[in-house]
Design a protein around this motif. Structure first.
Motif, PDB file in Angstrom:
ATOM      1  N   GLU A   1      -9.103  40.734  27.992  1.00  0.00           N
ATOM      2  CA  GLU A   1      -9.495  40.285  26.511  1.00  0.00           C
ATOM      3  C   GLU A   1     -10.189  41.627  25.850  1.00  0.00           C
ATOM      4  OE1 GLU A   1     -10.501  35.516  27.460  1.00  0.00           O
ATOM      5  OE2 GLU A   1     -11.931  36.889  27.472  1.00  0.00           O
TER       6      GLU A   1
ATOM      7  N   LEU B   1      -9.360  43.423  22.258  1.00  0.00           N
ATOM      8  CA  LEU B   1     -10.232  43.824  21.289  1.00  0.00           C
ATOM      9  C   LEU B   1     -10.323  45.124  20.979  1.00  0.00           C
ATOM     10  CD1 LEU B   1     -12.908  40.960  22.050  1.00  0.00           C
ATOM     11  CD2 LEU B   1     -11.786  41.009  20.192  1.00  0.00           C
ATOM     12  N   ARG B   2     -10.227  45.908  22.010  1.00  0.00           N
ATOM     13  CA  ARG B   2     -10.364  47.560  21.814  1.00  0.00           C
ATOM     14  C   ARG B   2      -9.192  47.642  20.894  1.00  0.00           C
ATOM     15  NH1 ARG B   2     -12.247  52.327  24.904  1.00  0.00           N
ATOM     16  NH2 ARG B   2     -13.046  52.468  22.700  1.00  0.00           N
TER      17      ARG B   2
ATOM     18  N   TYR C   1      -9.665  46.221  17.231  1.00  0.00           N
ATOM     19  CA  TYR C   1     -10.529  47.406  16.833  1.00  0.00           C
ATOM     20  C   TYR C   1     -10.098  48.564  16.216  1.00  0.00           C
ATOM     21  CZ  TYR C   1     -15.311  49.959  15.704  1.00  0.00           C
ATOM     22  OH  TYR C   1     -16.033  50.633  15.174  1.00  0.00           O
TER      23      TYR C   1
ATOM     24  N   THR D   1     -17.271  38.452  21.359  1.00  0.00           N
ATOM     25  CA  THR D   1     -17.241  39.874  21.058  1.00  0.00           C
ATOM     26  C   THR D   1     -17.108  40.585  22.429  1.00  0.00           C
ATOM     27  OG1 THR D   1     -19.512  40.526  21.290  1.00  0.00           O
ATOM     28  CG2 THR D   1     -18.792  39.819  19.037  1.00  0.00           C
ATOM     29  N   ILE D   2     -16.820  41.839  22.223  1.00  0.00           N
ATOM     30  CA  ILE D   2     -16.759  42.768  23.565  1.00  0.00           C
ATOM     31  C   ILE D   2     -18.301  42.516  24.302  1.00  0.00           C
ATOM     32  CG2 ILE D   2     -16.524  45.088  24.586  1.00  0.00           C
ATOM     33  CD1 ILE D   2     -14.339  45.794  22.490  1.00  0.00           C
TER      34      ILE D   2
ATOM     35  N   PRO E   1     -15.244  40.460  14.903  1.00  0.00           N
ATOM     36  CA  PRO E   1     -14.019  40.335  14.136  1.00  0.00           C
ATOM     37  C   PRO E   1     -13.803  39.149  13.306  1.00  0.00           C
ATOM     38  CG  PRO E   1     -13.514  40.021  16.439  1.00  0.00           C
ATOM     39  CD  PRO E   1     -14.939  40.456  16.493  1.00  0.00           C
TER      40      PRO E   1
ATOM     41  N   GLU F   1     -18.330  49.362  18.147  1.00  0.00           N
ATOM     42  CA  GLU F   1     -17.307  48.670  18.617  1.00  0.00           C
ATOM     43  C   GLU F   1     -17.893  47.487  19.547  1.00  0.00           C
ATOM     44  OE1 GLU F   1     -12.942  49.494  21.006  1.00  0.00           O
ATOM     45  OE2 GLU F   1     -14.339  51.082  20.717  1.00  0.00           O
TER      46      GLU F   1
END
Length: 206
Positions: free
Chosen positions: A193, A197-198, A201, A96-97, A52, A47
């Motif tokens: 943010e 994103l979590r 996902y 991304t994270i 994405p 993750e």
């Protein structure tokens, strides 16, 4: 040393924002905002590195080279964060994270060093993490480093231009209290943010 009255609400905001982000990445739960707990599973490396959309910026092994439109892998160690040395690409790449968390951790650690430390740390020397556990631990350590730097300053320091000598921002020309506010908004908006994103996902998984 007593906390300067002007610093107290900013420190409270910083502590709350960092706590929410750490809880959002580690679990087992996070405050929903109204006091009720929401279950959270720990951030995984898959993750953490999830891209994405095509062309996303992330953290990568130096041996692989930078990602699309990036010209530099920022950081020491085996991993670096996609970046640029000259003109920033436009439109800005999606990140991304891993990118966002690495950016936050580096900023906090380096600003702490350039405020109350050796004033020598650089982007090239900061170790970027390629796994989620290491990245979350590095963030927690950087959070405490910046908090300690804040606790070391008095009221006069808040009005001092260049009290932080962090070389990658506007610190040299700003009063320190403005830098404290800026760091808070970095934590809050990147934290939001990462939380989004979590959620994305989680909803993409079967």
């Amino acid at each position: 040393m007593d906390i300067p009255p002007r610093l107290a609400p900013l420190l409270e905001q910083y502590d709350w924002g960092c706590l929410r982000l750490i809880n959002r990445m580690t679990g087992p739960e996070v405050d929903s905002g109204n006091g009720s707990p929401v279950p959270v599973s720990p951030l995984t490396t898959a993750e953490y590195l999830w891209e994405p959309v095509p062309g996303a910026w992330s953290v990568r092994r130096h041996a692989e080279g930078p990602g699309p439109r990036a010209t530099w892998l920022v950081g020491g160690g085996d991993w670096g964060r996609d970046g640029y040395r000259d003109a920033e690409p436009y439109p800005p790449p999606f990140t991304t994270i891993a990118w966002r968390l690495s950016h936050l951790s580096e900023m906090l650690a380096l600003r702490a060093d350039h405020t109350a430390g050796s004033r020598s740390l650089t982007k090239d020397g900061y170790v970027t993490n390629g796994d989620a556990d290491g990245a979350v631990a590095a963030f927690a350590q950087a959070v405490e480093a910046w908090r300690d730097a804040l606790l070391s300053c008095d009221d006069a320091a808040l009005d001092t231009v260049g009290y932080s000598s962090y070389p990658y921002g506007s610190d040299a020309g700003d009063m320190f209290i403005d830098i404290v506010w800026w760091v808070n908004q970095e934590v809050l908006h990147h934290g939001g943010e990462i939380a989004l994103l979590r959620d994305l996902y989680r909803t993409q998984q079967p």
